[in-house]
Design a protein around this motif. Structure first.
Motif, short mmCIF file in Angstrom:
data_model
loop_
_atom_site.label_atom_id
_atom_site.label_comp_id
_atom_site.label_asym_id
_atom_site.label_seq_id
_atom_site.Cartn_x
_atom_site.Cartn_y
_atom_site.Cartn_z
N SER A 116 0.81 -1.22 0.00
CA SER A 116 0.00 0.00 0.00
C SER A 116 0.84 1.27 0.00
O SER A 116 0.38 2.32 -0.45
CB SER A 116 -0.95 0.01 1.20
OG SER A 116 -0.23 -0.15 2.41
N ARG A 119 1.40 1.99 -3.79
CA ARG A 119 0.24 1.97 -4.68
C ARG A 119 -0.03 3.39 -5.16
O ARG A 119 -0.04 4.33 -4.37
CB ARG A 119 -0.96 1.42 -3.90
CG ARG A 119 -2.12 0.98 -4.75
CD ARG A 119 -3.22 0.43 -3.85
NE ARG A 119 -2.82 -0.80 -3.19
CZ ARG A 119 -3.18 -1.13 -1.96
NH1 ARG A 119 -3.90 -0.30 -1.23
NH2 ARG A 119 -2.80 -2.28 -1.44
N ILE A 122 -4.51 8.19 -5.36
CA ILE A 122 -5.62 8.95 -5.93
C ILE A 122 -5.80 10.15 -5.02
O ILE A 122 -6.01 9.99 -3.81
CB ILE A 122 -6.89 8.10 -6.02
CG1 ILE A 122 -6.67 6.95 -7.01
CG2 ILE A 122 -8.09 8.95 -6.44
CD1 ILE A 122 -7.82 5.97 -7.08
N SER A 135 -17.15 11.48 -4.80
CA SER A 135 -17.30 10.51 -5.88
C SER A 135 -16.11 9.55 -5.92
O SER A 135 -16.29 8.33 -6.11
CB SER A 135 -17.43 11.23 -7.23
OG SER A 135 -18.58 12.05 -7.25
N LEU A 136 -14.90 10.08 -5.75
CA LEU A 136 -13.71 9.24 -5.78
C LEU A 136 -13.68 8.27 -4.60
O LEU A 136 -13.33 7.09 -4.75
CB LEU A 136 -12.44 10.10 -5.78
CG LEU A 136 -12.12 10.82 -7.08
CD1 LEU A 136 -10.96 11.80 -6.88
CD2 LEU A 136 -11.77 9.82 -8.18
N MET A 137 -14.06 8.76 -3.42
CA MET A 137 -14.06 7.88 -2.25
C MET A 137 -15.11 6.78 -2.38
O MET A 137 -14.87 5.62 -2.01
CB MET A 137 -14.28 8.70 -0.97
CG MET A 137 -13.06 9.50 -0.56
SD MET A 137 -13.14 10.16 1.14
CE MET A 137 -14.35 11.47 0.94
N ALA A 139 -16.31 5.60 -5.30
CA ALA A 139 -15.94 4.73 -6.42
C ALA A 139 -14.86 3.74 -6.02
O ALA A 139 -14.85 2.59 -6.50
CB ALA A 139 -15.47 5.57 -7.60
N HIS A 140 -13.92 4.16 -5.16
CA HIS A 140 -12.79 3.30 -4.79
C HIS A 140 -12.92 2.70 -3.40
O HIS A 140 -12.00 2.03 -2.93
CB HIS A 140 -11.48 4.09 -4.89
CG HIS A 140 -11.17 4.57 -6.28
ND1 HIS A 140 -10.61 3.75 -7.23
CD2 HIS A 140 -11.36 5.78 -6.87
CE1 HIS A 140 -10.45 4.43 -8.36
NE2 HIS A 140 -10.90 5.66 -8.18
N ASP A 141 -14.04 2.97 -2.75
CA ASP A 141 -14.28 2.47 -1.39
C ASP A 141 -13.18 2.92 -0.44
O ASP A 141 -12.67 2.15 0.38
CB ASP A 141 -14.40 0.94 -1.39
CG ASP A 141 -14.99 0.41 -0.09
OD1 ASP A 141 -15.71 1.18 0.58
OD2 ASP A 141 -14.72 -0.75 0.26
N PHE A 142 -12.79 4.21 -0.56
CA PHE A 142 -11.80 4.81 0.32
C PHE A 142 -12.49 5.56 1.45
O PHE A 142 -13.60 6.07 1.28
CB PHE A 142 -10.90 5.79 -0.44
CG PHE A 142 -9.97 5.15 -1.43
CD1 PHE A 142 -9.67 3.80 -1.39
CD2 PHE A 142 -9.36 5.92 -2.42
CE1 PHE A 142 -8.81 3.21 -2.29
CE2 PHE A 142 -8.49 5.35 -3.33
CZ PHE A 142 -8.22 4.00 -3.26
N LEU A 145 -8.80 10.71 1.32
CA LEU A 145 -7.98 11.03 0.16
C LEU A 145 -6.97 12.10 0.55
O LEU A 145 -7.32 13.07 1.23
CB LEU A 145 -8.84 11.58 -1.00
CG LEU A 145 -9.79 10.63 -1.71
CD1 LEU A 145 -10.65 11.44 -2.69
CD2 LEU A 145 -9.03 9.55 -2.45
N ASP A 222 -4.89 -1.80 5.86
CA ASP A 222 -3.70 -2.36 5.21
C ASP A 222 -2.86 -3.15 6.20
O ASP A 222 -2.34 -4.23 5.88
CB ASP A 222 -2.85 -1.24 4.59
CG ASP A 222 -3.57 -0.53 3.46
OD1 ASP A 222 -4.24 -1.22 2.68
OD2 ASP A 222 -3.47 0.71 3.38
#
Length: 347
Positions: A116, A119, A122, A135-137, A139-142, A145, A222
């Protein structure tokens, strides 16, 4: 200038012809061969960086006057390193003087060795709309950010926690900058044992690479995944050793004196006191094998057991690289074989 090998890796019998070829090709100033750490250790027939392999690689590089940069011992296993000819200014990695299980070597287990931490990040910028971060969180299941001013400057991080806290108190906000919270940045060479508390307290840390860019983010999830990989290997190996001892107890017809001779020990106090190497020596013995109640091919069984021994030594020395899927599959399969033999014996 990038230098490639003449043949695919699988066409080389071992590391010697690879190193000989590179030693000849890398005489041109500025030339290098790029490879991942994983492929580098594969030249030596290994999957992970155990203490014996690390020593062997360092000795072979010195023999052919080659260097690897950055240090292959502490670089993430799937990151690229450069092999080049040793110059007056080049430095080979310091020799490994302690076993990988010693305290002095824990410092080599840096946070950069976690997947991790390497990686691709984003990120969002301070002036991005809140909707982009959300939207990014989603979409990526975060859960968070990093918020970067540029590739080498970080503003902080936006998270579900920071968004919820701000909306609960203020009730509004349109830009990412309205919801930025603090975050902890750790250098790539920090020992992972030094940052456990930071990760657990803050739920994540951002990792800064050697070139001062941000290379990854390490979360509590992680760490849990890393511990799962390590613990699975320990649990399977523990089960394998227990079942080997059970089979030895059931199959053995050798007197204690003969076991002492086979294992080169002064006194036999039970199979639970023997090393894994001792188990292997007994299984290899003609007298012992001739007395087992099953029709098994001794060489096949012993070879499988020896592969487990090699993996076990690496795991028990707290190798920084997690067990590969191939190693885990080998351990699971051998454990299943032992379980079947015990079941056949009981039926």
């Amino acid at each position: 200038m990038q230098v490639d090998l003449d043949k695919p890796l699988d066409d080389y019998p071992d590391e010697d012809p690879i190193l000989k070829e590179l030693a000849k090709k890398l005489t041109i100033k500025g030339s290098f061969h790029s490879t991942t750490v994983r492929d580098l250790i594969w030249w030596f027939g290994a999957y992970r960086r155990g203490p014996l392999i690390v020593d062997r690689i360092a000795e072979s590089l010195a023999k052919y006057k080659l260097v690897v940069e950055p240090d292959f011992r502490t670089t993430y296993v799937d990151n690229y390193v450069k092999v080049s000819a040793k110059s007056e200014s080049s430095k080979n990695p310091a020799p490994v003087e302690e076993s990988a299980g010693s305290d002095s070597n824990f410092s080599h287990f840096s946070i950069s060795q976690l997947e991790s931490a390497n990686r691709a990040l984003i990120t969002v910028a301070p002036n991005d709309p809140l909707e982009k971060a959300v939207s990014l969180m989603l979409a990526h299941d975060f859960s968070q950010l990093p918020v970067l001013n540029n590739s080498r400057s970080i503003r902080g991080a936006i998270s579900w926690k920071s968004i919820g806290s701000k909306l609960a108190v203020v009730g509004k906000g349109e830009l990412v900058s309205d919801f930025v919270g603090d975050c902890t940045v750790v250098e790539h060479d920090r020992a992972i044992f030094e940052v456990y508390d930071l990760i657990y307290n803050d739920e994540f840390v951002v990792v800064r690479a050697q070139d001062k860019t941000f290379s990854g983010i390490v979360t509590t999830s992680d760490l849990a995944d890393e511990f799962r990989k390590v613990s699975e290997s320990f649990l399977i190996l523990g089960e394998i050793e227990r079942n080997i001892r059970r089979l030895l107890d059931r199959w053995n017809k050798l007197p204690a004196e003969r076991i002492c001779e086979i294992c080169n020990i002064a006194r036999f106090d039970g199979f639970h006191k023997l090393t894994f190497g001792g188990y292997l020596r007994i299984m290899e013995n003609d007298e012992f094998w001739s007395s087992i109640p099953f029709k098994l091919d001794r060489k096949t069984f012993v070879d499988l057991m020896d592969n487990i021994r090699i993996t076990r030594n690496s795991v028990m020395h707290f190798n920084p690289d997690p067990s590969s899927e191939k190693e885990l599959r080998q351990m699971r399969n051998f454990s299943g074989l032992l379980q079947k033999l015990i079941g056949f014996h009981q039926s």
